[in-house]
Design a protein around this motif. Structure first.
Motif, PDB file in Angstrom:
ATOM      1  N   CYS A 174     -30.318 -48.270 -17.307  1.00 27.19           N
ATOM      2  CA  CYS A 174     -29.273 -47.740 -18.191  1.00 27.19           C
ATOM      3  C   CYS A 174     -27.966 -47.638 -17.425  1.00 27.19           C
ATOM      4  O   CYS A 174     -27.911 -47.841 -16.221  1.00 27.19           O
ATOM      5  N   ARG A 175     -26.912 -47.268 -18.121  1.00 21.44           N
ATOM      6  CA  ARG A 175     -25.606 -47.267 -17.469  1.00 21.44           C
ATOM      7  C   ARG A 175     -25.426 -46.116 -16.495  1.00 21.44           C
ATOM      8  O   ARG A 175     -24.615 -46.199 -15.568  1.00 21.44           O
ATOM      9  N   CYS A 176     -26.184 -45.015 -16.639  1.00 19.05           N
ATOM     10  CA  CYS A 176     -26.026 -43.897 -15.693  1.00 19.05           C
ATOM     11  C   CYS A 176     -27.004 -43.989 -14.536  1.00 19.05           C
ATOM     12  O   CYS A 176     -26.881 -43.252 -13.566  1.00 19.05           O
ATOM     13  N   GLY A 177     -27.979 -44.882 -14.632  1.00 21.61           N
ATOM     14  CA  GLY A 177     -28.913 -45.077 -13.538  1.00 21.61           C
ATOM     15  C   GLY A 177     -30.130 -44.179 -13.561  1.00 21.61           C
ATOM     16  O   GLY A 177     -30.991 -44.273 -12.682  1.00 21.61           O
ATOM     17  N   ALA A 178     -30.242 -43.290 -14.548  1.00 23.29           N
ATOM     18  CA  ALA A 178     -31.389 -42.381 -14.611  1.00 23.29           C
ATOM     19  C   ALA A 178     -32.681 -43.127 -14.926  1.00 23.29           C
ATOM     20  O   ALA A 178     -33.763 -42.703 -14.535  1.00 23.29           O
ATOM     21  N   CYS A 221     -31.897 -44.046 -22.920  1.00 23.40           N
ATOM     22  CA  CYS A 221     -31.801 -43.073 -21.834  1.00 23.40           C
ATOM     23  C   CYS A 221     -31.455 -41.717 -22.430  1.00 23.40           C
ATOM     24  O   CYS A 221     -30.486 -41.592 -23.188  1.00 23.40           O
ATOM     25  N   CYS A 240     -27.660 -40.772 -20.809  1.00 21.64           N
ATOM     26  CA  CYS A 240     -26.444 -41.511 -21.181  1.00 21.64           C
ATOM     27  C   CYS A 240     -26.555 -42.198 -22.533  1.00 21.64           C
ATOM     28  O   CYS A 240     -25.548 -42.686 -23.057  1.00 21.64           O
TER      29      CYS A 240
HETATM   30 ZN   LIG Z   1     -28.780 -43.288 -18.425  1.00 22.77          ZN
END
Ligand SMILES: [Zn+2]
Ligand SMILES: [Zn+2]
Length: 146
Positions: free
Chosen positions: A15-19, A79, A82
């Motif tokens: 995902c874009r936040c990396g979580a 996610c 995000c």
């Molecule tokens: Zn994320």
């Protein structure tokens, strides 16, 4: 995660936040565009693209933050932090998971081979790539539904 798993990962994304991160140890089995209204609502984009893998080949990390939404038999995951769309699964397509193409780390490596649901394509959206265009799904289900 083990070093062995890292070595086997040949496709990665998240995902874009990396979580949420994921990796696949084998090549995808299907890459396609989908023009259906359901994907449009879920993504917010005029057209979606998916990279389909065998579910056994894909490993998710930090999936505790991946919220799962869906109305049987379709489940889409996002996610939980995000909100990025991550996956599409269909209970009628056992053993397969479709990752959204935009979540791949190197999306340029996954050129779609077919357009699905062009019957629902937006009239102003034009893409002249010469690929096959299917009126409905590109992956037949037992019931023939979306
Ligand atoms: Zn994320
Ligand atoms: Zn769709």
């Amino acid at each position: 995660m083990s070093a062995a798993a890292e070595t086997n990962a040949i496709h990665t994304g998240g995902c874009r936040c990396g979580a949420v991160r994921f990796e696949a140890k084998a090549d995808p089995v299907h890459v396609s565009y989908c023009h259906c209204g359901d994907c449009r609502r879920a993504s917010g984009a005029p057209v979606s693209a998916f990279v389909g893998f065998r579910a056994d080949d894909v490993t998710f990390r930090e999936t505790q933050s991946a919220s799962r939404f869906g109305v049987s038999p379709i489940t889409r995951t996002f996610c939980g932090i995000c909100g990025s769309p991550l996956t599409y699964t269909d209970a009628r397509l056992e053993g397969q998971v479709y990752l959204v193409l935009g979540a791949m780390d190197e999306p340029q490596n996954y050129p779609p081979s077919v357009h699905g649901y062009v019957s629902e394509q937006l009239p102003f959206f034009h893409i002249d790539d010469g690929l096959p265009r299917r009126e409905t799904t590109t992956v037949p289900r037992p019931e023939g539904a979306r």
